[in-house]
Design an enzyme around this catalytic site. Structure first.
Site, PDB file in Angstrom:
ATOM      1  N   GLY A 196       6.679  -1.917   6.687  1.00  0.00           N
ATOM      2  CA  GLY A 196       6.015  -1.171   5.625  1.00  0.00           C
ATOM      3  C   GLY A 196       4.533  -0.979   5.874  1.00  0.00           C
TER       4      GLY A 196
ATOM      5  CG  LEU B  79       0.666  -5.737   3.060  1.00  0.00           C
ATOM      6  CD1 LEU B  79      -0.794  -5.810   3.506  1.00  0.00           C
ATOM      7  CD2 LEU B  79       0.831  -6.328   1.668  1.00  0.00           C
TER       8      LEU B  79
ATOM      9  CB  ALA C  87       8.402  -4.453  -2.817  1.00  0.00           C
TER      10      ALA C  87
ATOM     11  CG  ASP D 166      -2.380  -1.928  -9.676  1.00  0.00           C
ATOM     12  OD1 ASP D 166      -1.407  -1.934  -8.887  1.00  0.00           O
ATOM     13  OD2 ASP D 166      -2.988  -0.887  -9.981  1.00  0.00           O
TER      14      ASP D 166
ATOM     15  CE1 TYR E  80       6.689  -1.355  -6.983  1.00  0.00           C
ATOM     16  CE2 TYR E  80       4.688  -0.882  -8.224  1.00  0.00           C
ATOM     17  CZ  TYR E  80       5.325  -1.482  -7.149  1.00  0.00           C
ATOM     18  OH  TYR E  80       4.586  -2.219  -6.252  1.00  0.00           O
TER      19      TYR E  80
ATOM     20  CE  LYS F  67       5.578  -5.855  -6.953  1.00  0.00           C
ATOM     21  NZ  LYS F  67       6.194  -6.291  -5.661  1.00  0.00           N
TER      22      LYS F  67
ATOM     23  CD1 TRP G 282      -3.979   2.113  -7.449  1.00  0.00           C
ATOM     24  CD2 TRP G 282      -5.919   3.203  -7.323  1.00  0.00           C
ATOM     25  NE1 TRP G 282      -4.152   2.785  -8.634  1.00  0.00           N
ATOM     26  CE2 TRP G 282      -5.337   3.464  -8.596  1.00  0.00           C
ATOM     27  CE3 TRP G 282      -7.149   3.773  -7.036  1.00  0.00           C
ATOM     28  CZ2 TRP G 282      -5.943   4.281  -9.546  1.00  0.00           C
ATOM     29  CZ3 TRP G 282      -7.757   4.581  -7.985  1.00  0.00           C
ATOM     30  CH2 TRP G 282      -7.151   4.842  -9.230  1.00  0.00           C
TER      31      TRP G 282
END
Length: 287
Positions: A11, A13, A60, A102, A126, A130, A151
């Site tokens: 992904g 990240l 995720a 966030d 979503y 989370k 973000w």
């Protein structure tokens, strides 16, 4: 050398985190086929075999609009699988770092959220998954670390920053960006620098906000990117109504960290400094 098991390594990240962790740790990065993020996966047996010191769960289902139309899949991937993963880590005494969001917040506070604020109320599914994941993980494994990010932008898109940079490279003379939604832009490069602190600090647990400092709109971000490009492109502000999406976005989910300082961990850099540095390093189109 500590062995780190990283989920979601393909992904946005995870791919950068894999590169960053490889320099200091032995990293096990199973594919989705090898270790699906599913409540049917036997995480306990997999961790018994691989014997990681720390599991970093960056996997995720993060497409907000997709989650809105596929709630059962989102629930399984984002809530039930992390809960089972957390249970396995607790039973085997493996440290767990889970990447949260966030979007656990409603966005209605009107100022940045801290780790002390109550979660809940996000208008999209979503965000609700989370929130559910955080509650399930901490119930299953009170020693877990939850890192809320926001973000995200990095070398691997798609994301807002890459879309603006692509338009500027293409010679756009006018760009529109939303002016009435606010958040905390987060450089993945900065996350890759900070996450090892949590691996090394064995006494740290609980929720941390790990975002670049500051509260900003998409419009302000676009202006900084254009300025760093040296572009004369006109950057115009529009309301979110001009960009209708299947899933409703919250107004202001900007974050501020109190716990980094409490834990004597380095602060994250300012959002504008990090964004400008990223644009300078990645201004040329990828080959």
């Amino acid at each position: 050398m500590k062995r780190i098991l990283l989920t979601g390594a393909t992904g946005r990240l995870g791919s950068e985190l894999l590169q960053g962790l490889n320099s200091s740790y032995e990293v096990c990065a199973p594919t989705r086929a090898e270790l699906p993020l599913s409540p049917q996966t036997d995480f306990y047996s997999f961790f018994q075999q691989t014997k990681p010191h720390t599991v970093v769960n960056s996997g995720a289902l993060s497409d907000v609009d997709y989650c809105e139309s596929h709630p059962e899949e989102a629930e399984e991937t984002n809530v039930l699988a992390p809960q089972k993963l957390a249970e396995a880590c607790r039973k085997l005494n493996i440290r767990l770092i889970h990447i949260s969001s966030d979007y656990v917040f409603s966005g209605e506070k009107g100022s940045p959220y801290t780790e002390e604020d109550e979660i809940g109320g996000n208008p999209n599914f979503y965000g609700q998954t989370k929130e559910g994941a955080e509650k399930a993980i901490l119930k299953a494994n009170p020693e877990a670390i939850l890192l809320r990010v926001a973000w995200l932008y990095g070398k691997k898109g798609p994301d807002f920053v890459s879309s603006i940079m692509d338009k500027l490279r293409a010679g756009s003379t006018r760009i529109q960006a939303v002016e009435d939604q606010f958040g905390s832009p987060t450089s993945i490069a900065d996350l890759c620098t900070h996450i090892p602190y949590f691996i090394e600090r064995e006494n740290v647990k609980g929720v941390f906000h790990l975002v670049n400092e500051g509260c900003v709109s998409r419009l302000e971000m676009a202006k900084v990117i254009a300025d760093e490009f040296g572009s004369v492109c006109e950057v115009c502000g529009v309301t979110s109504k001009n960009f209708p999406r299947p899933a409703k976005r919250p107004k202001n989910t900007s974050l501020r960290s109190l716990r980094l300082q409490e834990a004597k961990l380095p602060p994250m850099p300012n959002w504008e400094a990090s964004l400008r540095e990223f644009v300078r390093k990645n201004q040329k189109a990828p080959e």
